[in-house]
Design a protein around this motif. Sequence first.
Motif, PDB file in Angstrom:
ATOM      1  N   PHE A   1       4.679  -4.193  -0.484  1.00 45.03           N
ATOM      2  CA  PHE A   1       4.016  -5.391   0.003  1.00 45.03           C
ATOM      3  C   PHE A   1       4.986  -6.562  -0.148  1.00 45.03           C
ATOM      4  N   SER A   2       5.144  -7.370   0.891  1.00 41.17           N
ATOM      5  CA  SER A   2       5.984  -8.568   0.828  1.00 41.17           C
ATOM      6  C   SER A   2       5.146  -9.752   1.302  1.00 41.17           C
ATOM      7  N   VAL A   3       4.784 -10.650   0.368  1.00 45.18           N
ATOM      8  CA  VAL A   3       3.869 -11.746   0.679  1.00 45.18           C
ATOM      9  C   VAL A   3       4.397 -13.044   0.069  1.00 45.18           C
ATOM     10  N   THR A   4       3.707 -14.147   0.363  1.00 49.42           N
ATOM     11  CA  THR A   4       3.989 -15.457  -0.207  1.00 49.42           C
ATOM     12  C   THR A   4       2.761 -15.915  -0.988  1.00 49.42           C
ATOM     13  N   GLN A   5       2.969 -16.652  -2.070  1.00 48.91           N
ATOM     14  CA  GLN A   5       1.852 -17.154  -2.857  1.00 48.91           C
ATOM     15  C   GLN A   5       0.845 -17.856  -1.953  1.00 48.91           C
ATOM     16  N   GLY A   6      -0.434 -17.587  -2.162  1.00 53.91           N
ATOM     17  CA  GLY A   6      -1.473 -18.178  -1.338  1.00 53.91           C
ATOM     18  C   GLY A   6      -1.916 -17.296  -0.190  1.00 53.91           C
ATOM     19  N   ASP A   7      -1.192 -16.209   0.082  1.00 57.48           N
ATOM     20  CA  ASP A   7      -1.584 -15.288   1.145  1.00 57.48           C
ATOM     21  C   ASP A   7      -2.857 -14.533   0.755  1.00 57.48           C
ATOM     22  N   ALA A   8      -3.529 -13.990   1.765  1.00 55.95           N
ATOM     23  CA  ALA A   8      -4.656 -13.091   1.513  1.00 55.95           C
ATOM     24  C   ALA A   8      -4.139 -11.788   0.909  1.00 55.95           C
ATOM     25  N   ASN A   9      -5.001 -11.111   0.183  1.00 59.66           N
ATOM     26  CA  ASN A   9      -4.610  -9.853  -0.437  1.00 59.66           C
ATOM     27  C   ASN A   9      -4.188  -8.840   0.632  1.00 59.66           C
ATOM     28  N   PRO A  10      -2.967  -8.312   0.565  1.00 62.42           N
ATOM     29  CA  PRO A  10      -2.518  -7.332   1.559  1.00 62.42           C
ATOM     30  C   PRO A  10      -3.115  -5.956   1.296  1.00 62.42           C
TER      31      PRO A  10
ATOM     32  N   GLY B   1     -11.918  12.159  -2.284  1.00 66.58           N
ATOM     33  CA  GLY B   1     -12.290  12.657  -0.968  1.00 66.58           C
ATOM     34  C   GLY B   1     -11.901  14.115  -0.825  1.00 66.58           C
ATOM     35  N   ARG B   2     -12.073  14.619   0.396  1.00 66.00           N
ATOM     36  CA  ARG B   2     -11.730  16.025   0.679  1.00 66.00           C
ATOM     37  C   ARG B   2     -10.979  16.100   1.997  1.00 66.00           C
ATOM     38  N   SER B   3      -9.882  16.851   2.003  1.00 66.17           N
ATOM     39  CA  SER B   3      -9.100  17.108   3.210  1.00 66.17           C
ATOM     40  C   SER B   3      -8.973  18.612   3.381  1.00 66.17           C
ATOM     41  N   SER B   4      -9.234  19.087   4.593  1.00 63.56           N
ATOM     42  CA  SER B   4      -9.142  20.526   4.831  1.00 63.56           C
ATOM     43  C   SER B   4      -8.728  20.788   6.265  1.00 63.56           C
ATOM     44  N   GLY B   5      -8.102  21.930   6.487  1.00 60.74           N
ATOM     45  CA  GLY B   5      -7.673  22.316   7.824  1.00 60.74           C
ATOM     46  C   GLY B   5      -6.764  21.265   8.429  1.00 60.74           C
ATOM     47  N   THR B   6      -7.059  20.885   9.663  1.00 60.04           N
ATOM     48  CA  THR B   6      -6.246  19.874  10.348  1.00 60.04           C
ATOM     49  C   THR B   6      -6.797  18.470  10.153  1.00 60.04           C
ATOM     50  N   THR B   7      -7.835  18.314   9.315  1.00 61.20           N
ATOM     51  CA  THR B   7      -8.466  17.018   9.103  1.00 61.20           C
ATOM     52  C   THR B   7      -7.854  16.333   7.881  1.00 61.20           C
ATOM     53  N   SER B   8      -7.310  15.146   8.084  1.00 60.74           N
ATOM     54  CA  SER B   8      -6.773  14.372   6.967  1.00 60.74           C
ATOM     55  C   SER B   8      -7.692  13.199   6.704  1.00 60.74           C
ATOM     56  N   MET B   9      -7.623  12.679   5.504  1.00 64.19           N
ATOM     57  CA  MET B   9      -8.398  11.498   5.127  1.00 64.19           C
ATOM     58  C   MET B   9      -7.440  10.410   4.676  1.00 64.19           C
ATOM     59  N   ALA B  10      -7.970   9.226   4.477  1.00 62.94           N
ATOM     60  CA  ALA B  10      -7.126   8.106   4.073  1.00 62.94           C
ATOM     61  C   ALA B  10      -7.841   7.265   3.037  1.00 62.94           C
ATOM     62  N   PHE B  11      -7.059   6.588   2.224  1.00 66.58           N
ATOM     63  CA  PHE B  11      -7.608   5.578   1.325  1.00 66.58           C
ATOM     64  C   PHE B  11      -6.788   4.306   1.493  1.00 66.58           C
ATOM     65  N   THR B  12      -7.357   3.182   1.112  1.00 71.06           N
ATOM     66  CA  THR B  12      -6.657   1.905   1.207  1.00 71.06           C
ATOM     67  C   THR B  12      -6.231   1.436  -0.175  1.00 71.06           C
ATOM     68  N   ALA B  13      -5.045   0.861  -0.223  1.00 74.22           N
ATOM     69  CA  ALA B  13      -4.517   0.263  -1.458  1.00 74.22           C
ATOM     70  C   ALA B  13      -4.443  -1.246  -1.227  1.00 74.22           C
ATOM     71  N   THR B  14      -5.104  -2.015  -2.077  1.00 79.53           N
ATOM     72  CA  THR B  14      -5.145  -3.466  -1.951  1.00 79.53           C
ATOM     73  C   THR B  14      -4.447  -4.110  -3.138  1.00 79.53           C
ATOM     74  N   ALA B  15      -3.508  -5.018  -2.842  1.00 78.48           N
ATOM     75  CA  ALA B  15      -2.826  -5.770  -3.900  1.00 78.48           C
ATOM     76  C   ALA B  15      -3.619  -7.044  -4.159  1.00 78.48           C
ATOM     77  N   ASN B  16      -4.133  -7.201  -5.372  1.00 82.06           N
ATOM     78  CA  ASN B  16      -4.927  -8.363  -5.733  1.00 82.06           C
ATOM     79  C   ASN B  16      -3.999  -9.449  -6.272  1.00 82.06           C
ATOM     80  N   LEU B  17      -3.791 -10.516  -5.507  1.00 84.25           N
ATOM     81  CA  LEU B  17      -2.796 -11.542  -5.821  1.00 84.25           C
ATOM     82  C   LEU B  17      -3.308 -12.626  -6.751  1.00 84.25           C
ATOM     83  N   SER B  18      -4.594 -12.656  -7.031  1.00 80.26           N
ATOM     84  CA  SER B  18      -5.181 -13.734  -7.820  1.00 80.26           C
ATOM     85  C   SER B  18      -4.515 -13.842  -9.196  1.00 80.26           C
ATOM     86  N   GLY B  19      -4.018 -15.048  -9.492  1.00 83.65           N
ATOM     87  CA  GLY B  19      -3.426 -15.312 -10.803  1.00 83.65           C
ATOM     88  C   GLY B  19      -2.037 -14.757 -11.004  1.00 83.65           C
ATOM     89  N   MET B  20      -1.430 -14.185  -9.975  1.00 80.46           N
ATOM     90  CA  MET B  20      -0.111 -13.585 -10.127  1.00 80.46           C
ATOM     91  C   MET B  20       0.981 -14.585  -9.754  1.00 80.46           C
TER      92      MET B  20
END
Length: 253
Positions: free
Chosen positions: A54-63, A95-114
């Motif tokens: 993640f490449s952000v500037t202070q004050g940006d929304a959480n990527p 979650g569960r992934s099987s056969g040709t079906t993949s799943m996804a999860f999201t990773a959020t960087a919480n910038l508050s106070g950093m």
Amino acid sequence: MSVMPTLRVCLLCLALSTGCSGGGSPGDGPEAAKSGNGNGTQPTIGLSPTNFTFSVTQGDANPVHTVEIANTGNGALDWSVSSTTSWLSLSPSAGRSSGTTSMAFTATANLSGMAAGTYSGSITVAGDTATNTPQAIPVTLIIAALPTSTSPSPSPTTSTTSPPPTVSVGIAWDATGLRAGGYYVHYGTQSPNLTGSCAYAQSAYYSLSSLANASVPAATIGGLATGRTYYFAVSAYDGALESPCSNEIWKPL
């Protein structure tokens, strides 16, 4: 050695885009097989990407970044994810992934106070019966300070050792008609060989405020190994949705 060619891509005409044109592409290749790989009945964890920044500037929304989990083995892959850092949150956590079906999860960087700086962490992906459990995804968060007019000029420094050879590549893309809050540059030494796929080994996120000119977006990808060919594509992110990747471009280094 430093190489600074400028490569251009055009985002696909999909959810976050109203139009695009042209662009070099190696052509549509066969989709990689996602069926069993000889591990008996056991599943195997497959990740895309395997690390990101993640490449952000202070004050940006959480990527936010999306990670796909596929089962490249056999059977069903019941997976769970966890973070080693307090600033990184994950959803869903399992979650569960099987056969040709993949799943996804999201990773959020919480910038508050950093504060401005560079932070490192990792995501652990585990599967109860997977042949390669657990897997780690390194994550880097770069927070740039807000520009100020009173910042002192840096003192000159003298290097006592020669730096290792580095190669940098400039990437520019057409943002005409886009309503994006930022962009992901995806890259790696292997192409997914599938139009619209973002399944590259690495990626870096750039918020609009971190770009020198948001109307003519461009980024520099450094630390690339010489003697190899790198593949690049760009996706747009509007705060909730990441678009499919643009046409692919490549550069022998």
